[in-house]
Design a protein around this motif. Structure first.
Motif, PDB file in Angstrom:
ATOM      1  N   ASN A 163       5.078   7.519   6.211  1.00 16.51           N
ATOM      2  CA  ASN A 163       4.205   8.282   7.090  1.00 16.51           C
ATOM      3  C   ASN A 163       4.126   9.729   6.656  1.00 16.51           C
ATOM      4  OD1 ASN A 163       6.434   9.827   8.544  1.00 16.51           O
ATOM      5  ND2 ASN A 163       7.023   7.718   8.990  1.00 16.51           N
ATOM      6  N   LEU A 174      -4.841   3.277   7.158  1.00 18.86           N
ATOM      7  CA  LEU A 174      -4.037   4.342   7.724  1.00 18.86           C
ATOM      8  C   LEU A 174      -4.232   4.331   9.233  1.00 18.86           C
ATOM      9  CD1 LEU A 174      -4.902   7.263   5.282  1.00 18.86           C
ATOM     10  CD2 LEU A 174      -2.927   5.736   5.170  1.00 18.86           C
ATOM     11  N   ASP A 212       0.837  -1.199   0.000  1.00 21.11           N
ATOM     12  CA  ASP A 212       0.000   0.000   0.000  1.00 21.11           C
ATOM     13  C   ASP A 212       0.874   1.252   0.000  1.00 21.11           C
ATOM     14  OD1 ASP A 212      -1.912  -1.963   0.527  1.00 21.11           O
ATOM     15  OD2 ASP A 212      -1.981  -1.489   2.681  1.00 21.11           O
ATOM     16  N   SER A 240      -5.774   5.606   2.025  1.00 21.37           N
ATOM     17  CA  SER A 240      -4.914   4.470   1.715  1.00 21.37           C
ATOM     18  C   SER A 240      -5.161   4.048   0.275  1.00 21.37           C
ATOM     19  CB  SER A 240      -5.214   3.298   2.651  1.00 21.37           C
ATOM     20  OG  SER A 240      -4.455   2.158   2.280  1.00 21.37           O
ATOM     21  N   ASN A 277       1.271   4.816   7.091  1.00 23.33           N
ATOM     22  CA  ASN A 277       0.803   3.905   6.053  1.00 23.33           C
ATOM     23  C   ASN A 277       0.790   2.518   6.665  1.00 23.33           C
ATOM     24  OD1 ASN A 277       0.269   2.480   3.677  1.00 23.33           O
ATOM     25  ND2 ASN A 277       2.400   2.570   2.980  1.00 23.33           N
ATOM     26  N   GLY A 337       0.174   5.608   1.008  1.00 25.45           N
ATOM     27  CA  GLY A 337      -0.785   6.581   1.513  1.00 25.45           C
ATOM     28  C   GLY A 337      -0.820   7.782   0.596  1.00 25.45           C
TER      29      GLY A 337
END
Length: 298
Positions: free
Chosen positions: A131, A215, A119, A283, A194, A121
């Motif tokens: 992050n 998230l 994934d 996300s 993330n 973010g």
């Protein structure tokens, strides 16, 4: 064919001898490469886009998390995977995926060509792989860069900036909306991971996984900026949840607004951005293919 991107701002990655060593290692592994030692970080996007147009099999980030972020932002949502040669200072993304920290084994891992999907973010139109945060950390980054421009080294500049910011009362007043829930709070920071982070014990700051499609937002509504070092000590002792110092919210999507008028300073993977509120965090599950050691999972 692999495209190898070396960022001149990433210390050892920007040295010509590093490019020579990487070329030799991939040749020994039977993998053809095109090495790009960038003239400046600003040249990165154009180089990656030309490589994608040429049909490269993968794009390899040689540097730290900032380099990884810049390349992942272009590759996310597409079929071309990312490789990582962790030549930066912290290399958080490589560590969570258990990519070897030494160059020889990292090259060997990439050469074997095992791809997993992870994934990323998104905050407004920007990507982050580790992050994002608002509050004290973007202020530290901004001050750190000012000090570096004055001639201070990276780490001395960081610790001086940290001490300066801890002396200030710089709490935010935020409104966080997630699903049907609304949180209105004063906090020194809002940290959005993330996926989930460890927030207690000796593994504090470590990711648990990168493929859960969630998230995790962390804020400290009962903590003042001057007390953040005490909060860190409590977390290291494994008592931060017990004492309810942190509010933790998990969701695939959330919105953040502050009482400030105008743009908001936001840190994404250690890089400072200025974004227009509200901040829309989402996300993007499985958006990024990454070359990882075959026996490991994110």
């Amino acid at each position: 064919m692999l495209a190898i991107i070396l960022n001149p701002a990433s210390g050892v990655a920007g040295k010509p001898e590093t490019a020579t060593r990487i070329t030799e290692l991939f040749e020994a592994a039977g993998v053809r490469t095109r090495i790009h030692l960038l003239s400046s970080p600003d040249a990165l996007a154009g180089v990656v886009e030309r490589e994608l147009a040429a049909g490269t099999d993968a794009v390899v980030a040689s540097g730290g998390d900032g380099t990884v972020n810049a390349i992942a932002s272009i590759l996310a949502g597409g079929p071309t995977p990312l490789g990582v040669l962790p030549l930066g200072t912290l290399n958080h993304f490589a560590k969570v995926l258990q990519i070897p920290m030494d160059l020889d084994n990292a090259v060997d891992s990439i050469a074997k060509g095992h791809v997993t999907r992870v994934d990323v973010g998104r905050v407004n139109d920007r990507i982050f792989v580790n992050n994002s945060s608002i509050g004290i950390y973007p202020n530290i980054v901004e001050r750190r860069e000012q000090l570096r421009a004055e001639g201070h080294g990276k780490w001395p500049a960081f610790f001086r900036a940290l001490l300066e910011m801890l002396r200030r009362e710089t709490e935010l007043y935020v409104r966080l909306e997630v699903e049907s829930r609304r949180i209105v709070s004063r906090t020194p920071f809002v940290f959005i991971g993330n996926n989930e982070y460890d927030v207690e014990g000796i593994h504090i700051g470590a990711h648990k996984r990168l493929d859960a499609g969630q998230l995790f937002a962390y804020l400290a509504p009962r903590v003042h900026t001057r007390d953040l070092l005490k909060l860190l000590t409590t977390a290291l002792l494994g008592r931060v949840k017990q004492r309810r110092h942190l509010e933790i919210v998990s969701a695939a999507e959330l919105w953040i607004e502050t009482l400030y008028v105008g743009d908001i300073k936001v840190a994404c993977d250690g890089e400072l951005l200025t974004l227009k509120p509200p901040l829309h965090y989402r996300s993007w599950p499985g958006a990024l293919g990454v070359l990882v050691p075959q026996s490991d999972r994110p």
